[in-house]
Design a protein around this motif. Structure first.
Motif, PDB file in Angstrom:
ATOM      1  N   TYR A 271     -40.663  31.067 -39.040  1.00 33.56           N
ATOM      2  CA  TYR A 271     -41.280  31.381 -37.732  1.00 33.56           C
ATOM      3  C   TYR A 271     -42.143  30.470 -36.987  1.00 33.56           C
ATOM      4  N   LEU A 272     -42.188  28.967 -37.398  1.00 34.66           N
ATOM      5  CA  LEU A 272     -42.663  28.064 -36.879  1.00 34.66           C
ATOM      6  C   LEU A 272     -41.624  26.760 -36.203  1.00 34.66           C
TER       7      LEU A 272
ATOM      8  N   ASN B 138     -42.732  31.804 -29.264  1.00 30.12           N
ATOM      9  CA  ASN B 138     -41.841  33.008 -30.165  1.00 30.12           C
ATOM     10  C   ASN B 138     -42.488  34.442 -30.128  1.00 30.12           C
ATOM     11  N   ASP B 139     -43.501  34.639 -29.743  1.00 33.09           N
ATOM     12  CA  ASP B 139     -44.161  35.976 -29.915  1.00 33.09           C
ATOM     13  C   ASP B 139     -44.967  36.227 -31.261  1.00 33.09           C
TER      14      ASP B 139
ATOM     15  N   GLY C 191     -59.078  29.267 -48.620  1.00 31.63           N
ATOM     16  CA  GLY C 191     -58.434  29.596 -47.354  1.00 31.63           C
ATOM     17  C   GLY C 191     -57.276  30.744 -47.399  1.00 31.63           C
ATOM     18  N   MET C 192     -57.161  31.027 -46.122  1.00 30.92           N
ATOM     19  CA  MET C 192     -55.896  31.971 -45.958  1.00 30.92           C
ATOM     20  C   MET C 192     -55.158  31.662 -44.696  1.00 30.92           C
ATOM     21  N   VAL C 193     -53.959  31.744 -44.901  1.00 28.16           N
ATOM     22  CA  VAL C 193     -53.015  31.609 -43.684  1.00 28.16           C
ATOM     23  C   VAL C 193     -52.132  32.635 -43.436  1.00 28.16           C
ATOM     24  N   TYR C 194     -51.880  33.201 -42.446  1.00 24.90           N
ATOM     25  CA  TYR C 194     -50.977  34.455 -42.142  1.00 24.90           C
ATOM     26  C   TYR C 194     -50.134  34.263 -40.813  1.00 24.90           C
ATOM     27  N   ILE C 195     -49.263  34.775 -40.954  1.00 20.59           N
ATOM     28  CA  ILE C 195     -48.118  35.128 -39.588  1.00 20.59           C
ATOM     29  C   ILE C 195     -48.013  36.355 -39.408  1.00 20.59           C
ATOM     30  N   SER C 196     -48.099  36.723 -37.872  1.00 15.44           N
ATOM     31  CA  SER C 196     -48.161  37.956 -37.423  1.00 15.44           C
ATOM     32  C   SER C 196     -47.399  38.002 -36.059  1.00 15.44           C
ATOM     33  N   PRO C 197     -46.795  39.171 -35.638  1.00 14.11           N
ATOM     34  CA  PRO C 197     -46.338  39.432 -34.253  1.00 14.11           C
ATOM     35  C   PRO C 197     -47.728  39.309 -33.267  1.00 14.11           C
ATOM     36  N   SER C 198     -47.542  38.578 -31.999  1.00 15.04           N
ATOM     37  CA  SER C 198     -48.559  38.469 -31.375  1.00 15.04           C
ATOM     38  C   SER C 198     -49.340  39.824 -30.647  1.00 15.04           C
ATOM     39  N   ASN C 199     -48.450  40.779 -30.625  1.00 18.21           N
ATOM     40  CA  ASN C 199     -49.024  41.998 -30.246  1.00 18.21           C
ATOM     41  C   ASN C 199     -49.614  42.844 -31.199  1.00 18.21           C
ATOM     42  N   GLN C 200     -49.641  42.604 -32.401  1.00 18.23           N
ATOM     43  CA  GLN C 200     -50.002  43.088 -33.569  1.00 18.23           C
ATOM     44  C   GLN C 200     -51.189  42.660 -34.064  1.00 18.23           C
TER      45      GLN C 200
END
Length: 280
Positions: free
Chosen positions: A44-45, A66-67, A114-123
Protein backbone atom coordinates in the motif's frame (compact mmCIF):
# COMPACT_ATOMS: atom_id res chain seq x y z
CA UNK A 1 1.42 9.42 26.92
CA UNK A 2 1.58 11.99 24.12
CA UNK A 3 -1.53 14.16 24.11
CA UNK A 4 -3.23 16.36 21.53
CA UNK A 5 -0.63 19.13 21.64
CA UNK A 6 2.18 16.67 21.02
CA UNK A 7 0.41 15.05 18.07
CA UNK A 8 -0.46 18.43 16.59
CA UNK A 9 3.18 19.50 16.93
CA UNK A 10 4.22 16.26 15.23
CA UNK A 11 1.70 16.81 12.42
CA UNK A 12 2.92 20.34 11.73
CA UNK A 13 6.56 19.25 11.58
CA UNK A 14 5.88 16.28 9.31
CA UNK A 15 3.74 18.40 7.01
CA UNK A 16 6.64 20.80 6.61
CA UNK A 17 9.21 18.11 5.83
CA UNK A 18 7.67 15.13 4.04
CA UNK A 19 4.59 16.23 2.07
CA UNK A 20 5.37 15.67 -1.62
CA UNK A 21 7.97 13.01 -0.85
CA UNK A 22 7.65 9.57 -2.42
CA UNK A 23 7.88 6.32 -0.44
CA UNK A 24 10.57 4.12 -1.96
CA UNK A 25 11.02 1.36 0.61
CA UNK A 26 9.47 -0.10 3.72
CA UNK A 27 10.91 -2.11 6.61
CA UNK A 28 8.79 -3.80 9.29
CA UNK A 29 10.63 -5.44 12.18
CA UNK A 30 7.64 -7.02 13.93
CA UNK A 31 4.13 -8.08 12.92
CA UNK A 32 2.30 -6.87 16.01
CA UNK A 33 2.24 -3.74 18.12
CA UNK A 34 -0.90 -3.25 20.18
CA UNK A 35 -2.72 -5.11 17.42
CA UNK A 36 -1.67 -7.18 14.43
CA UNK A 37 -0.39 -5.04 11.58
CA UNK A 38 -2.04 -5.28 8.16
CA UNK A 39 -0.41 -8.03 6.11
CA UNK A 40 1.66 -6.82 3.17
CA UNK A 41 1.49 -3.22 4.37
CA UNK A 42 4.38 -2.42 2.05
CA UNK A 43 2.19 -2.96 -1.02
CA UNK A 44 0.00 0.00 0.00
CA UNK A 45 2.97 2.29 0.62
CA UNK A 46 5.81 1.74 -1.83
CA UNK A 47 5.73 4.15 -4.81
CA UNK A 48 2.98 6.23 -3.17
CA UNK A 49 3.51 9.97 -2.62
CA UNK A 50 2.55 11.73 0.62
CA UNK A 51 0.02 14.43 -0.26
CA UNK A 52 -1.39 15.53 3.12
CA UNK A 53 -1.14 14.98 6.88
CA UNK A 54 -3.99 15.53 9.31
CA UNK A 55 -4.77 14.85 12.96
CA UNK A 56 -7.98 13.48 14.47
CA UNK A 57 -7.82 13.34 18.27
CA UNK A 58 -4.48 11.61 18.92
CA UNK A 59 -4.44 9.83 15.56
CA UNK A 60 -2.08 11.01 12.83
CA UNK A 61 -3.33 10.46 9.27
CA UNK A 62 -0.86 10.42 6.37
CA UNK A 63 -2.72 10.70 3.05
CA UNK A 64 -1.21 9.06 -0.03
CA UNK A 65 -1.83 9.75 -3.71
CA UNK A 66 -3.06 6.18 -4.22
CA UNK A 67 -6.22 6.95 -2.18
CA UNK A 68 -5.03 5.25 0.99
CA UNK A 69 -4.29 6.68 4.42
CA UNK A 70 -1.63 5.46 6.84
CA UNK A 71 -2.79 6.12 10.40
CA UNK A 72 -0.57 6.15 13.49
CA UNK A 73 -1.44 6.23 17.17
CA UNK A 74 1.59 6.62 19.42
CA UNK A 75 0.12 4.79 22.40
CA UNK A 76 2.07 5.17 25.64
CA UNK A 77 5.61 5.63 24.39
CA UNK A 78 5.57 5.76 20.60
CA UNK A 79 7.71 8.23 18.67
CA UNK A 80 7.91 9.16 15.02
CA UNK A 81 11.14 10.81 13.95
CA UNK A 82 12.70 11.82 10.66
CA UNK A 83 16.15 10.32 10.18
CA UNK A 84 18.75 10.45 7.41
CA UNK A 85 19.98 7.52 5.30
CA UNK A 86 22.96 6.82 7.55
CA UNK A 87 20.73 6.36 10.62
CA UNK A 88 21.56 3.30 12.71
CA UNK A 89 18.40 1.45 13.72
CA UNK A 90 17.62 1.34 17.43
CA UNK A 91 16.23 -1.53 19.50
CA UNK A 92 12.58 -0.47 19.42
CA UNK A 93 12.42 0.88 15.86
CA UNK A 94 9.53 -1.17 14.46
CA UNK A 95 8.52 0.51 11.19
CA UNK A 96 10.89 2.38 8.88
CA UNK A 97 9.60 4.14 5.78
CA UNK A 98 12.25 5.22 3.28
CA UNK A 99 11.59 8.33 1.18
CA UNK A 100 12.91 9.39 -2.19
CA UNK A 101 14.57 12.42 -0.60
CA UNK A 102 16.77 10.13 1.47
CA UNK A 103 14.85 10.77 4.66
CA UNK A 104 13.47 7.94 6.76
CA UNK A 105 10.28 8.03 8.80
CA UNK A 106 11.00 5.88 11.86
CA UNK A 107 8.36 4.63 14.29
CA UNK A 108 9.86 3.62 17.64
CA UNK A 109 7.73 2.19 20.45
CA UNK A 110 9.34 0.57 23.48
CA UNK A 111 6.08 -0.47 25.13
CA UNK A 112 4.39 -1.48 21.86
CA UNK A 113 1.03 0.10 22.70
CA UNK A 114 1.12 2.07 19.46
CA UNK A 115 -1.17 1.34 16.54
CA UNK A 116 -0.71 1.53 12.77
CA UNK A 117 -3.58 1.19 10.30
CA UNK A 118 -4.12 1.46 6.55
CA UNK A 119 -7.51 2.38 5.10
CA UNK A 120 -9.05 3.84 1.94
CA UNK A 121 -9.03 7.64 2.16
CA UNK A 122 -12.78 7.91 1.64
CA UNK A 123 -13.44 5.57 4.57
CA UNK A 124 -11.13 7.02 7.21
CA UNK A 125 -13.85 8.65 9.31
CA UNK A 126 -15.83 5.39 9.31
CA UNK A 127 -13.04 3.34 10.90
CA UNK A 128 -13.89 1.95 14.33
CA UNK A 129 -11.14 3.91 16.03
CA UNK A 130 -12.42 7.26 14.73
CA UNK A 131 -16.18 7.09 14.20
CA UNK A 132 -17.27 7.50 17.86
CA UNK A 133 -15.00 10.44 18.67
CA UNK A 134 -16.35 13.71 20.02
CA UNK A 135 -15.55 17.28 19.02
CA UNK A 136 -12.08 18.62 18.32
CA UNK A 137 -11.33 21.15 21.09
CA UNK A 138 -9.66 23.66 18.77
CA UNK A 139 -12.44 23.65 16.18
CA UNK A 140 -15.41 26.04 16.15
CA UNK A 141 -17.87 23.22 16.84
CA UNK A 142 -16.43 22.91 20.35
CA UNK A 143 -18.19 25.86 21.94
CA UNK A 144 -20.30 26.70 25.00
CA UNK A 145 -23.53 25.28 23.59
CA UNK A 146 -21.89 22.01 22.52
CA UNK A 147 -20.19 21.33 25.86
CA UNK A 148 -23.15 22.49 27.94
CA UNK A 149 -25.40 20.05 26.10
CA UNK A 150 -22.92 17.19 26.58
CA UNK A 151 -22.57 17.88 30.32
CA UNK A 152 -26.26 18.38 31.05
CA UNK A 153 -26.92 14.74 31.93
CA UNK A 154 -23.46 13.91 33.24
CA UNK A 155 -23.05 13.48 37.00
CA UNK A 156 -19.42 12.42 36.75
CA UNK A 157 -16.63 14.76 37.85
CA UNK A 158 -15.85 17.43 35.27
CA UNK A 159 -12.21 16.32 35.03
CA UNK A 160 -13.35 12.85 33.94
CA UNK A 161 -15.84 14.30 31.46
CA UNK A 162 -13.06 16.28 29.78
CA UNK A 163 -11.09 13.07 29.36
CA UNK A 164 -14.01 11.26 27.70
CA UNK A 165 -13.19 11.10 23.98
CA UNK A 166 -16.87 10.78 23.15
CA UNK A 167 -17.36 14.32 24.51
CA UNK A 168 -14.16 16.07 23.44
CA UNK A 169 -11.03 14.49 22.02
CA UNK A 170 -7.42 14.77 22.98
CA UNK A 171 -7.60 17.01 26.05
CA UNK A 172 -6.01 14.33 28.23
CA UNK A 173 -4.92 14.35 31.83
CA UNK A 174 -2.37 17.16 31.78
CA UNK A 175 -4.35 19.69 29.80
CA UNK A 176 -7.62 18.89 31.59
CA UNK A 177 -5.96 19.76 34.90
CA UNK A 178 -4.41 22.92 33.50
CA UNK A 179 -7.65 24.05 31.84
CA UNK A 180 -9.69 23.53 35.01
CA UNK A 181 -7.16 25.56 36.95
CA UNK A 182 -7.33 28.41 34.45
CA UNK A 183 -11.14 28.30 34.61
CA UNK A 184 -11.06 28.13 38.44
CA UNK A 185 -13.22 25.00 38.50
CA UNK A 186 -12.63 22.16 40.96
CA UNK A 187 -11.92 18.88 39.13
CA UNK A 188 -14.38 17.07 41.42
CA UNK A 189 -17.39 19.21 40.48
CA UNK A 190 -20.23 17.13 39.03
CA UNK A 191 -20.37 18.00 35.34
CA UNK A 192 -24.06 18.87 35.32
CA UNK A 193 -23.63 21.52 38.03
CA UNK A 194 -21.54 23.86 35.88
CA UNK A 195 -23.26 27.08 34.88
CA UNK A 196 -23.33 28.42 31.35
CA UNK A 197 -20.80 31.06 32.36
CA UNK A 198 -18.47 28.42 33.82
CA UNK A 199 -18.75 26.29 30.69
CA UNK A 200 -17.98 29.32 28.53
CA UNK A 201 -14.87 30.01 30.63
CA UNK A 202 -13.84 26.34 30.54
CA UNK A 203 -14.13 26.09 26.75
CA UNK A 204 -12.03 29.24 26.39
CA UNK A 205 -9.46 27.89 28.87
CA UNK A 206 -9.12 24.55 27.05
CA UNK A 207 -8.48 26.31 23.76
CA UNK A 208 -5.94 28.69 25.31
CA UNK A 209 -4.04 25.94 27.14
CA UNK A 210 -3.83 23.73 24.05
CA UNK A 211 -2.84 26.56 21.72
CA UNK A 212 -0.12 27.62 24.14
CA UNK A 213 1.13 24.03 24.43
CA UNK A 214 1.24 23.59 20.66
CA UNK A 215 3.11 26.86 20.25
CA UNK A 216 5.63 25.67 22.86
CA UNK A 217 6.11 22.32 21.11
CA UNK A 218 4.16 20.00 23.40
CA UNK A 219 4.84 18.83 26.92
CA UNK A 220 8.10 17.18 27.97
CA UNK A 221 7.03 14.07 29.86
CA UNK A 222 8.96 10.80 29.97
CA UNK A 223 9.14 9.38 26.46
CA UNK A 224 7.78 12.19 24.33
CA UNK A 225 10.08 14.00 21.95
CA UNK A 226 9.23 15.85 18.79
CA UNK A 227 9.73 14.43 15.33
CA UNK A 228 13.14 16.11 15.18
CA UNK A 229 14.22 14.31 18.36
CA UNK A 230 13.93 17.42 20.52
CA UNK A 231 11.70 17.48 23.63
CA UNK A 232 8.65 19.70 24.00
CA UNK A 233 8.97 22.75 26.23
CA UNK A 234 5.54 23.27 27.78
CA UNK A 235 6.18 21.43 31.05
CA UNK A 236 8.10 24.34 32.54
CA UNK A 237 4.95 26.46 32.19
CA UNK A 238 2.49 24.09 33.90
CA UNK A 239 0.54 25.69 36.73
CA UNK A 240 -0.65 22.64 38.65
CA UNK A 241 0.24 19.37 36.95
CA UNK A 242 3.13 17.63 38.74
CA UNK A 243 3.46 20.45 41.32
CA UNK A 244 2.12 18.67 44.41
CA UNK A 245 3.08 20.52 47.61
CA UNK A 246 4.42 23.54 45.74
CA UNK A 247 2.81 26.96 46.15
CA UNK A 248 0.13 28.02 43.69
CA UNK A 249 1.41 30.79 41.44
CA UNK A 250 -1.80 32.75 42.06
CA UNK A 251 -2.63 32.41 45.76
CA UNK A 252 0.35 30.64 47.33
CA UNK A 253 -1.72 27.68 48.62
CA UNK A 254 -0.06 24.28 48.22
CA UNK A 255 -1.05 22.34 45.13
CA UNK A 256 -2.88 19.13 46.03
CA UNK A 257 -3.00 15.75 44.31
CA UNK A 258 -5.90 13.30 44.25
CA UNK A 259 -6.77 10.19 42.24
CA UNK A 260 -9.65 10.10 39.78
CA UNK A 261 -10.31 6.81 37.99
CA UNK A 262 -6.72 5.79 38.67
CA UNK A 263 -5.23 8.99 37.20
CA UNK A 264 -3.46 11.72 39.15
CA UNK A 265 -5.25 15.05 39.37
CA UNK A 266 -3.46 18.21 40.51
CA UNK A 267 -5.33 21.33 41.56
CA UNK A 268 -5.34 24.34 43.87
CA UNK A 269 -8.18 23.95 46.42
CA UNK A 270 -8.17 27.69 47.09
CA UNK A 271 -8.34 28.96 43.50
CA UNK A 272 -10.55 26.14 42.30
CA UNK A 273 -13.62 26.62 44.46
CA UNK A 274 -13.32 24.52 47.60
CA UNK A 275 -11.31 21.60 48.92
CA UNK A 276 -11.82 17.94 48.13
CA UNK A 277 -13.74 17.26 51.33
CA UNK A 278 -16.29 19.98 50.52
CA UNK A 279 -17.31 18.14 47.36
CA UNK A 280 -17.53 14.57 48.66
Amino acid sequence: MPELAEIETLKLYLAEHIIGDKITNYTQRRNKLRYELTKDLASYLINATIIDITRRAKYLNIYLNNDYVLTYHLGMSGRITIQLENYQLQKHDHIIIGLQSGKQLVFNDARRFGMVYISPSNQVSDQHYLKTLGAEPLEEEFDTEYLLKKLLSKKIAIKLALMDNKIVVGVGNIYAAESLFMAKINPLRPSNTLTREEVYTLVSSIKQVLEKAIKAGGTTLRDFVGVDGKPGYFKQELNVYGRIGLPCYICGHKIEKIKQSGRSTFFCPDCQNGSQKDLL
